[in-house]
Write a protein that holds these residues in place. Sequence first.
Motif, short mmCIF file in Angstrom:
data_model
loop_
_atom_site.label_atom_id
_atom_site.label_comp_id
_atom_site.label_asym_id
_atom_site.label_seq_id
_atom_site.Cartn_x
_atom_site.Cartn_y
_atom_site.Cartn_z
N PRO A 410 7.20 -18.90 6.57
CA PRO A 410 8.59 -18.91 6.11
C PRO A 410 8.91 -17.67 5.30
O PRO A 410 8.03 -17.04 4.73
N VAL A 411 10.19 -17.27 5.25
CA VAL A 411 10.62 -16.02 4.63
C VAL A 411 11.09 -16.26 3.20
O VAL A 411 11.86 -17.15 2.93
N LEU A 412 10.60 -15.45 2.29
CA LEU A 412 11.06 -15.49 0.91
C LEU A 412 10.98 -14.08 0.35
O LEU A 412 9.89 -13.51 0.24
N ALA A 413 12.10 -13.49 0.02
CA ALA A 413 12.14 -12.10 -0.43
C ALA A 413 11.45 -11.97 -1.78
O ALA A 413 11.64 -12.78 -2.68
N GLU A 414 10.62 -10.93 -1.91
CA GLU A 414 9.94 -10.66 -3.18
C GLU A 414 9.45 -9.24 -3.18
O GLU A 414 8.79 -8.80 -2.23
N SER A 415 9.77 -8.51 -4.20
CA SER A 415 9.36 -7.11 -4.27
C SER A 415 7.92 -7.02 -4.74
O SER A 415 7.38 -7.94 -5.34
N VAL A 416 7.28 -5.85 -4.45
CA VAL A 416 5.89 -5.63 -4.80
C VAL A 416 5.79 -4.39 -5.68
O VAL A 416 6.04 -3.29 -5.21
N PRO A 417 5.46 -4.53 -6.95
CA PRO A 417 5.32 -3.36 -7.80
C PRO A 417 3.96 -2.68 -7.59
O PRO A 417 2.96 -3.34 -7.31
N PHE A 418 3.94 -1.37 -7.71
CA PHE A 418 2.71 -0.62 -7.53
C PHE A 418 2.48 0.27 -8.74
O PHE A 418 3.41 0.92 -9.21
N ASP A 419 1.24 0.34 -9.20
CA ASP A 419 0.86 1.25 -10.27
C ASP A 419 0.18 2.47 -9.67
O ASP A 419 0.06 2.59 -8.45
N ALA A 420 -0.26 3.37 -10.53
CA ALA A 420 -0.82 4.63 -10.04
C ALA A 420 -2.07 4.42 -9.20
O ALA A 420 -2.87 3.54 -9.47
N ASP A 421 -2.21 5.28 -8.20
CA ASP A 421 -3.41 5.39 -7.36
C ASP A 421 -3.64 4.18 -6.47
O ASP A 421 -4.77 3.88 -6.10
N PHE A 422 -2.58 3.50 -6.11
CA PHE A 422 -2.67 2.40 -5.17
C PHE A 422 -2.14 2.84 -3.80
O PHE A 422 -1.22 3.66 -3.71
N LEU A 423 -2.72 2.28 -2.77
CA LEU A 423 -2.19 2.41 -1.43
C LEU A 423 -2.25 1.04 -0.79
O LEU A 423 -3.29 0.38 -0.84
N MET A 424 -1.11 0.63 -0.22
CA MET A 424 -1.09 -0.64 0.48
C MET A 424 -0.62 -0.39 1.91
O MET A 424 0.53 -0.02 2.14
N GLY A 425 -1.52 -0.57 2.85
CA GLY A 425 -1.17 -0.43 4.25
C GLY A 425 -0.77 -1.77 4.81
O GLY A 425 -1.61 -2.67 4.95
N MET A 426 0.51 -1.90 5.16
CA MET A 426 1.03 -3.16 5.68
C MET A 426 1.07 -3.10 7.20
O MET A 426 1.43 -2.09 7.80
N ALA A 427 0.73 -4.22 7.83
CA ALA A 427 0.74 -4.28 9.28
C ALA A 427 2.14 -4.16 9.86
O ALA A 427 2.32 -3.74 11.00
#
Length: 500
Positions: A410-427
């Motif tokens: 199910p869909v639920l909008a939510e933002s993702v905060p990132f701090d320094a030196d992170f990488l998030m590879g999303m499919a």
Amino acid sequence: MNLLTLSHIDEELDSSEVAALCFLCRDVLKKKRREKVKDAKELFQRLGEKGLLENHHFLQKLLETIGRIDLLNFLETDSSRTNASSDPQTDASPILSHYRVMLYQIHEDMTQENLDKMKYLLSKELSRGQLESCTTALDVMAEMEEKGLLSKENMDMLKTILEQCDIQLVKIIHREGTTTVPQRPSVQPISSQYPHYSMDNQRAGSVQPSLQGLSISESQPSSQCSISLQGGQSLCPDSEPASLRAQSDYYTMTRNPRGQCVIINNEIFSGNDLTNRPGTMEDEKALSRVFSRLGFEVKVHSNMSKKDIHDVLDELGRQDFMMEDALVVCVLSHGEMGSVFGSDGEKVRLRDLTRPFTSGRSPTLAGKPKLFFIQACQGSEFQKGATPHPPTQRDRKGDRRSSIEEDAGPVLAESVPFDADFLMGMATVEECKSFRNIKTGSIYIQELCKQLEKAAASGEDILSVLTHVNREVSKGQFKNYKQMPEPKYTLTKKLILNFI
């Protein structure tokens, strides 16, 4: 020294360690005495003939330098048998020079890629035959010494070469207090031979916004590089040439192992609304294989509930990462926008995946790359192409005969905060589905592993890797739809992952 003790030590040392010991002994044994050495026993014999093994101090330092502290137990046992009145400070106990130890440290931290660069840069100074016979940095530096290109009093050429390989290697020289002044480079840069790639503002030597009024000239040699102030004044830093600062654009990746790669693989779900995920074991195998070759210690956790995921990551975040270069976390599961699902059907926010590893919570990871790869849908929408085909009712429900499935929820909008030196590879991009072949694994993870293997050979940075992944995955068509991966990052340097 007891011959039985030396024999025991000889049996524990391999050929590469014997070669390292011979290099460390270049200052105390003449060339002819070293050339005939085939094993540690012969080396010890020659050291004994020179009176260098009258006590344990020199051999102890040699073993400590090559990291074989475990062999010191033999020396302690032998020491108990010797006369307590023997003087440990005799003239026959030379001190292993800081210069020689420093060169060995450079060798230890040298990657295969940088070794290849080093040999290329010396192609005009050393013959092809000499370079081809060099399999380690110790071999190269030994050839440089033979040709008079390197000595304790003259390390200019070595510094120049290392500047174009890895800033951390040059810092080893500075850390040892070498006082020679770098001269104008006598070898040409190799950017055309070993290109580095960047995205958007990821430029080597770029000026930080806070340094208003300063500009860095990138066309001058390192010995002449200066920072120009408004009004025509110039400032030349004493600590490092500008070319070294440019090399600091790269994360240090020299340790073995590099760090940990944690894979959370959810295949079986107890939640009523979530189906199992056949094919995900192929993703687990591919990730394990690739990151093991890249020098990471792989740890797999299967079918984890929301609580299990939180517990594992919280415990991981409390570990000491001082001796690690990076962290990799891979999550394979169902998902929705801003979340992935535990095996119990409960949502885990992406923010909660990264939170334990922020610099505030995990200070020994501060300044180090933290890579997250997420194979999960981020919504229930289908990504359409330029000429989309309207979905049939059968497609929306999922074709039981098709080998392609969606990792959705199910869909639920939510933002993702990132701090320094992170990488998030999303499919996939937000609000859209990602696809998984029930026999060969997910489209995204399989392409990611393929591109990581290619980059390990070519020297491309991680952002170039993900760009290739974006392009290749976006070319495909799955159940008449498209998939568009999306990397998000706050990396502050370039990251290159090489095979060990």
